[in-house]
Enzyme design. Structure first.
Site, PDB file in Angstrom:
ATOM      1  N   CYS A 131       0.989  -1.204   0.094  1.00  0.00           N
ATOM      2  CA  CYS A 131      -0.026  -0.098  -0.047  1.00  0.00           C
ATOM      3  C   CYS A 131       0.742   1.243   0.066  1.00  0.00           C
ATOM      4  O   CYS A 131       0.376   2.527  -0.061  1.00  0.00           O
ATOM      5  CB  CYS A 131      -0.894  -0.036   1.245  1.00  0.00           C
ATOM      6  SG  CYS A 131      -2.280  -1.220   1.108  1.00  0.00           S
ATOM      7  N   ASP A 145     -14.534   6.766   2.118  1.00  0.00           N
ATOM      8  CA  ASP A 145     -14.717   5.609   2.969  1.00  0.00           C
ATOM      9  C   ASP A 145     -13.914   4.280   2.394  1.00  0.00           C
ATOM     10  O   ASP A 145     -13.534   4.480   1.057  1.00  0.00           O
ATOM     11  CB  ASP A 145     -16.374   5.301   3.395  1.00  0.00           C
ATOM     12  CG  ASP A 145     -16.398   4.867   4.912  1.00  0.00           C
ATOM     13  OD1 ASP A 145     -15.574   4.242   5.250  1.00  0.00           O
ATOM     14  OD2 ASP A 145     -17.546   5.352   5.363  1.00  0.00           O
ATOM     15  N   ASP A 193      -8.802  -3.450  -4.427  1.00  0.00           N
ATOM     16  CA  ASP A 193      -7.620  -3.006  -4.009  1.00  0.00           C
ATOM     17  C   ASP A 193      -6.604  -3.939  -4.766  1.00  0.00           C
ATOM     18  O   ASP A 193      -6.652  -5.103  -4.533  1.00  0.00           O
ATOM     19  CB  ASP A 193      -7.670  -3.168  -2.362  1.00  0.00           C
ATOM     20  CG  ASP A 193      -6.627  -2.217  -1.976  1.00  0.00           C
ATOM     21  OD1 ASP A 193      -5.561  -2.114  -2.286  1.00  0.00           O
ATOM     22  OD2 ASP A 193      -7.206  -1.429  -0.900  1.00  0.00           O
ATOM     23  N   ASP A 217     -11.689  -4.392   3.184  1.00  0.00           N
ATOM     24  CA  ASP A 217     -12.602  -3.092   3.173  1.00  0.00           C
ATOM     25  C   ASP A 217     -13.767  -3.559   3.490  1.00  0.00           C
ATOM     26  O   ASP A 217     -14.754  -2.567   3.860  1.00  0.00           O
ATOM     27  CB  ASP A 217     -12.483  -2.582   1.842  1.00  0.00           C
ATOM     28  CG  ASP A 217     -11.159  -1.837   1.665  1.00  0.00           C
ATOM     29  OD1 ASP A 217     -10.569  -1.119   2.473  1.00  0.00           O
ATOM     30  OD2 ASP A 217     -10.681  -1.505   0.213  1.00  0.00           O
ATOM     31  N   GLY A 252     -11.466 -13.086 -12.694  1.00  0.00           N
ATOM     32  CA  GLY A 252     -11.004 -11.892 -12.739  1.00  0.00           C
ATOM     33  C   GLY A 252     -10.685 -11.390 -14.105  1.00  0.00           C
ATOM     34  O   GLY A 252     -11.212 -11.624 -14.972  1.00  0.00           O
ATOM     35  N   SER A 308      -6.803  -9.970 -16.024  1.00  0.00           N
ATOM     36  CA  SER A 308      -5.223  -9.886 -15.970  1.00  0.00           C
ATOM     37  C   SER A 308      -4.900  -9.227 -17.334  1.00  0.00           C
ATOM     38  O   SER A 308      -5.336  -8.998 -18.419  1.00  0.00           O
ATOM     39  CB  SER A 308      -4.761 -11.403 -16.013  1.00  0.00           C
ATOM     40  OG  SER A 308      -5.154 -12.240 -17.325  1.00  0.00           O
TER      41      SER A 308
END
Length: 329
Positions: free
Chosen positions: A13, A49, A67, A90, A138, A140
């Site tokens: 992060c 938030d 994220d 989160d 997902g 890529s």
């Protein structure tokens, strides 16, 4: 051993766009509501938030977040686990439960073998399984630096959300994980030293902490990640129109974190965090070493809660707003 952290400029992060710069980009960026939406937007971009929340029916809301980041450790499997725990956090920080996740992967296919990518994805899958969260595909892409994370959808009760703008004077502040992962990860990248205690903390889900907070009736919380404890506390206090009083001596630190600061392993992101919050903070007699730790850019940190739960140290309190948004004592 292949050094994954050497394939990226930042790590974890700490590679986030600095908070002050991001706020400048988004200033005045109003979103026009859609026509005939299927649900009611309860949490959007207004207070920065942890996730968006949409009510789809009376007592059911969808929590949505994404994220991803560059390698924070050299071990591919551990990086995948850390990135997944960080993304799932989160949802827990909003008072939700993760339902389904999608992988987000950027891979320099000409420089890193796919066998390593497979280990990253395996780490993420194992943590999603531990969280009881479906993992269903997902996206890529090929890119210059390896990046991995997740887009996560969760469910929450709209009447029991935990938001970063719900703090009130008189509430204590609790923290569920020690800080210091930024400086330890930076030391790891520079020297190759291993810090198993940091990996254990970064891979620990915030599920139990989130559940305990809901049971305690907490309505204000956030998770501590790239903007550091001070940065996320600043956002919480500013959004809640209160002042946060932080007891620096009560903040738990990871083993070796203070030594890493003394030896100069401070990420640029941690210094930028401190620069961002400094104009709004009364530091008293706090030394620079402690300030850098309090601003240290965390990866998969704990929950910062306006309230108390078992096992989480109280590190301060919220008081009526004064000329400082944060006061360190």
């Amino acid at each position: 051993m292949l050094r994954l952290t050497h394939y990226a400029q930042g790590g974890g992060c700490a590679c986030k766009i600095p908070a002050g710069e991001l706020e400048n980009v988004l200033a005045g960026f109003g979103l026009t509501p859609p026509k005939n939406p299927l649900g009611e937007l309860l949490v959007g971009t207004e207070t920065g938030d942890d996730a968006a929340v949409v009510r789809i029916e009376g007592d059911t809301a969808i929590v949505s977040t994404a994220d991803f980041f560059t390698p924070v450790v050299d071990d591919a499997y551990d990086w995948g686990r850390i990135a997944a725990a960080n993304a799932l956090s989160d949802v827990y920080a909003m008072g939700g439960r993760p339902l389904v996740a999608l992988n987000v992967l950027c891979w320099p296919r000409e420089n890193l073998p796919y066998e390593i990518a497979r280990e990253v994805l395996k780490g993420g899958a194992d943590v999603a399984r531990q969280a009881g969260c479906h993992l269903a595909g997902g996206h890529s892409v090929n890119g210059a630096e390896p990046m991995y994370g997740m887009a996560v959808t969760g469910l929450a009760d709209p009447a029991r959300l935990m938001r970063n703008n719900a703090g009130r004077p008189g509430l204590p502040l609790s923290l569920t994980k020690p800080i210091g992962s930024g400086v330890l990860n930076n030391r790891h990248k520079a020297t190759g030293e291993m810090f198993p205690q940091a990996i254990d903390i970064m891979t620990r889900l915030n599920a139990d902490a989130g559940r305990a907070a809901l049971e305690a009736g907490v309505r204000c919380a956030t998770d501590v990640t790239g903007f550091g404890l001070l940065g996320h506390l600043y956002k919480l206090a500013r959004s809640s129109d209160v002042t946060a009083v932080l007891d620096a001596a009560a903040v738990p630190l990871m083993e070796g974190a203070r030594e890493a600061v003394r030896d100069g392993y401070v990420p640029g992101g941690s210094r930028r965090n401190l620069e961002w919050v400094a104009p709004h903070t009364g530091i008293g007699s706090t030394d620079e070493e402690t300030l850098l730790l309090l601003a240290d850019a965390q990866t998969s940190g704990g929950l910062l809660i306006a309230g108390e739960i078992p096992g989480a140290p109280v590190i301060g309190e919220l008081i009526p707003r004064n000329r400082h948004t944060i006061m360190i004592r």
